[in-house]
Motif scaffolding. Structure first.
Motif, short mmCIF file in Angstrom:
data_model
loop_
_atom_site.label_atom_id
_atom_site.label_comp_id
_atom_site.label_asym_id
_atom_site.label_seq_id
_atom_site.Cartn_x
_atom_site.Cartn_y
_atom_site.Cartn_z
N ILE A 2 86.25 -48.40 -57.36
CA ILE A 2 87.63 -49.07 -56.80
C ILE A 2 87.76 -48.50 -55.34
CG2 ILE A 2 90.03 -49.58 -57.02
CD1 ILE A 2 89.53 -49.48 -59.89
N LYS A 3 87.75 -49.37 -54.29
CA LYS A 3 87.89 -49.02 -52.99
C LYS A 3 89.33 -48.64 -52.75
CE LYS A 3 85.52 -52.16 -50.91
NZ LYS A 3 84.74 -53.25 -50.11
N VAL A 4 89.89 -47.70 -52.01
CA VAL A 4 91.24 -47.31 -51.62
C VAL A 4 91.41 -46.99 -50.20
CG1 VAL A 4 93.30 -45.81 -52.13
CG2 VAL A 4 91.43 -46.31 -53.86
N LEU A 5 92.33 -47.67 -49.70
CA LEU A 5 92.77 -47.58 -48.15
C LEU A 5 94.11 -46.67 -48.11
CD1 LEU A 5 92.60 -47.90 -45.09
CD2 LEU A 5 94.13 -49.83 -45.63
N VAL A 6 93.97 -45.42 -47.49
CA VAL A 6 95.21 -44.66 -47.31
C VAL A 6 95.76 -44.89 -45.99
CG1 VAL A 6 95.71 -42.16 -47.31
CG2 VAL A 6 94.14 -42.82 -48.86
N VAL A 7 97.25 -45.24 -46.06
CA VAL A 7 97.97 -45.23 -45.10
C VAL A 7 99.02 -44.22 -44.73
CG1 VAL A 7 99.12 -46.93 -43.55
CG2 VAL A 7 97.39 -47.92 -45.11
N ASP A 8 99.10 -43.44 -43.82
CA ASP A 8 99.94 -42.45 -43.68
C ASP A 8 99.81 -41.94 -42.06
OD1 ASP A 8 101.62 -39.53 -43.61
OD2 ASP A 8 101.58 -40.34 -45.86
N VAL A 21 92.57 -38.96 -54.45
CA VAL A 21 91.97 -40.04 -54.58
C VAL A 21 90.72 -39.92 -55.11
CG1 VAL A 21 91.04 -42.41 -54.18
CG2 VAL A 21 93.29 -41.47 -53.41
N ALA A 22 89.77 -39.00 -54.07
CA ALA A 22 88.19 -38.66 -54.72
C ALA A 22 88.05 -37.87 -55.70
CB ALA A 22 87.70 -38.07 -53.16
N ARG A 23 89.09 -37.40 -56.23
CA ARG A 23 88.98 -36.64 -57.52
C ARG A 23 89.14 -37.41 -58.70
NH1 ARG A 23 93.20 -31.88 -56.79
NH2 ARG A 23 92.72 -31.42 -59.25
N VAL A 24 89.51 -38.67 -58.66
CA VAL A 24 89.76 -39.35 -59.73
C VAL A 24 88.51 -40.18 -59.91
CG1 VAL A 24 91.26 -41.15 -61.05
CG2 VAL A 24 92.18 -39.48 -59.39
N ILE A 29 87.33 -43.65 -51.25
CA ILE A 29 88.18 -43.91 -50.09
C ILE A 29 87.41 -45.03 -49.27
CG2 ILE A 29 88.99 -43.11 -47.99
CD1 ILE A 29 90.59 -42.17 -50.42
N ALA A 30 87.77 -46.13 -48.91
CA ALA A 30 87.39 -47.07 -48.13
C ALA A 30 87.68 -46.82 -46.80
CB ALA A 30 87.73 -48.51 -48.53
N GLY A 31 88.94 -46.25 -46.55
CA GLY A 31 89.24 -45.88 -45.11
C GLY A 31 90.52 -45.35 -44.95
N VAL A 32 90.89 -44.87 -43.98
CA VAL A 32 92.24 -44.09 -43.64
C VAL A 32 92.92 -44.87 -42.39
CG1 VAL A 32 93.60 -42.10 -43.12
CG2 VAL A 32 91.57 -41.83 -44.62
N ALA A 33 94.26 -45.29 -42.38
CA ALA A 33 94.88 -45.74 -41.30
C ALA A 33 96.11 -44.87 -41.14
CB ALA A 33 95.20 -47.40 -41.61
N HIS A 34 96.48 -44.76 -39.61
CA HIS A 34 97.68 -44.02 -39.49
C HIS A 34 98.73 -44.89 -38.75
CE1 HIS A 34 95.32 -40.54 -40.34
NE2 HIS A 34 94.61 -40.75 -39.58
N THR A 35 98.68 -46.13 -38.65
CA THR A 35 99.53 -47.06 -38.04
C THR A 35 99.74 -48.35 -38.78
OG1 THR A 35 98.15 -48.47 -36.63
CG2 THR A 35 99.20 -46.38 -35.64
N GLY A 36 100.55 -48.96 -38.63
CA GLY A 36 100.76 -50.43 -39.61
C GLY A 36 99.74 -51.25 -38.99
N PRO A 48 89.77 -53.23 -49.25
CA PRO A 48 89.87 -52.48 -50.38
C PRO A 48 90.75 -53.12 -51.58
CG PRO A 48 91.60 -52.18 -48.63
CD PRO A 48 90.62 -52.98 -48.17
N GLU A 49 90.54 -52.66 -52.67
CA GLU A 49 91.09 -53.18 -53.89
C GLU A 49 92.70 -52.58 -54.13
OE1 GLU A 49 86.79 -53.71 -54.84
OE2 GLU A 49 88.22 -51.92 -54.24
N LEU A 50 92.92 -51.36 -53.39
CA LEU A 50 93.96 -50.76 -53.61
C LEU A 50 94.45 -49.96 -52.12
CD1 LEU A 50 96.50 -49.68 -55.45
CD2 LEU A 50 95.14 -47.86 -55.85
N VAL A 51 95.72 -50.36 -51.74
CA VAL A 51 96.26 -49.42 -50.77
C VAL A 51 97.61 -48.66 -50.97
CG1 VAL A 51 97.60 -49.73 -48.58
CG2 VAL A 51 95.74 -51.55 -49.06
N LEU A 52 97.14 -47.17 -50.55
CA LEU A 52 98.24 -46.21 -50.73
C LEU A 52 99.12 -46.29 -49.29
CD1 LEU A 52 96.62 -43.39 -52.35
CD2 LEU A 52 97.61 -45.33 -53.50
N LEU A 53 100.33 -46.86 -49.44
CA LEU A 53 101.11 -47.38 -48.07
C LEU A 53 102.55 -46.40 -47.94
CD1 LEU A 53 101.41 -49.42 -45.89
CD2 LEU A 53 102.67 -50.98 -47.41
N ASP A 54 102.37 -45.70 -46.73
CA ASP A 54 103.35 -45.12 -46.34
C ASP A 54 104.44 -45.96 -45.65
OD1 ASP A 54 105.24 -42.82 -45.86
OD2 ASP A 54 103.94 -42.29 -44.24
N ILE A 55 105.61 -45.53 -45.66
CA ILE A 55 106.69 -46.25 -45.10
C ILE A 55 106.97 -46.22 -43.69
CG2 ILE A 55 109.32 -46.86 -45.19
CD1 ILE A 55 107.78 -48.26 -47.45
#
Length: 231
Positions: A2-8, A21-24, A29-36, A48-55
């Motif tokens: 399952i590919k995950v995008l981390v946004v923070d 994420v990598a430990r599960v 990790i499909a990628g990392v983003a730092h802006t909207g 990605p199938e899942l996004v971890l999204l910061d506010i």
């Protein structure tokens, strides 16, 4: 996988969450983003199938990103599920995440175990959906199982006793009622269990969204984790 995008917006926090994420098993990790804007672009490109999204993002808030992901008709094959990960505690933001279709809402700082539980819940739901025939309507029992997969985290997981969970819950409720919080060591003394055991139950309540954890910084050493009941 399952590919995950981390946004923070915080590079170090994004790195830590990516490591979690990598430990599960079953996630990468499909990628990392730092802006909207980068997050929306990454969803289009990386699927990605899942996004971890910061506010709190520098160009737009995470809820705007969530609305954009849900509203766009240009990305029918890029419609990821979202878990909000943020320090925002106000109810308007929580409501916005729920209305935007977020699967869950994790308040920073959270432990590896808290995120792992949510990822495992998502994996179970993902596997169930993948196993259903796509050319026939879902039966009620299939729907019940899917929604049950998403909500079973409220019950103590395997290895935790219901009776002890009830004791720890009572301690949390009583402490919070007096506008206080409790550490794992204090909870262990009150419950008559080991500190390690008390922390497992406390972190379970945090992962299930019924308690919150705050860090108390002292003069030296690691900050102390303090727990409060929130439901």
């Amino acid at each position: 996988m399952i590919k995950v995008l981390v946004v923070d917006d915080d590079f170090m926090v994004a790195k830590i969450h990516s490591g979690y994420v990598a430990r599960v098993d079953g996630f990468e990790i499909a990628g990392v983003a730092h802006t909207g804007a980068d997050a929306i672009r990454a969803v289009d490109e990386l699927r990605p199938e899942l996004v971890l999204l910061d506010i709190y993002l520098p160009d737009m808030d995470g809820l705007s990103v969530l609305r954009e992901l849900r509203a766009s008709t240009a990305r029918p094959s890029a419609d990821p599920d979202v878990i909000v990960i943020t320090a925002a505690r106000d109810l308007d933001t929580v409501r916005g995440a729920i209305r935007g279709g977020a699967l869950h809402y994790l308040i920073k700082p959270f432990s590896y175990e808290a995120l792992r539980d949510q990822l495992e819940n998502f994996r179970a739901m993902h596997q169930k959906l993948s196993g259903l025939p796509g050319d026939s309507p879902a039966a009620q029992q299939d729907v019940d199982q899917l929604f049950g997969t998403r909500t079973h985290r409220a019950a103590p997981p395997k290895g935790l006793a219901t009776e002890t969970a009830q004791i720890v819950e009572r301690i949390l409720r009583e402490t919070t009622a007096t506008d206080g919080d409790v550490s794992a060591a204090e909870c262990a003394d009150a419950a008559g269990v080991s500190r390690v055991s008390a922390r497992k139950y406390l972190e379970h309540f945090v992962a299930s969204g019924r308690a919150e954890v705050r860090l108390r910084y002292g003069g030296t050493g690691r900050p102390e984790r303090r727990y409060r009941w929130i439901r």
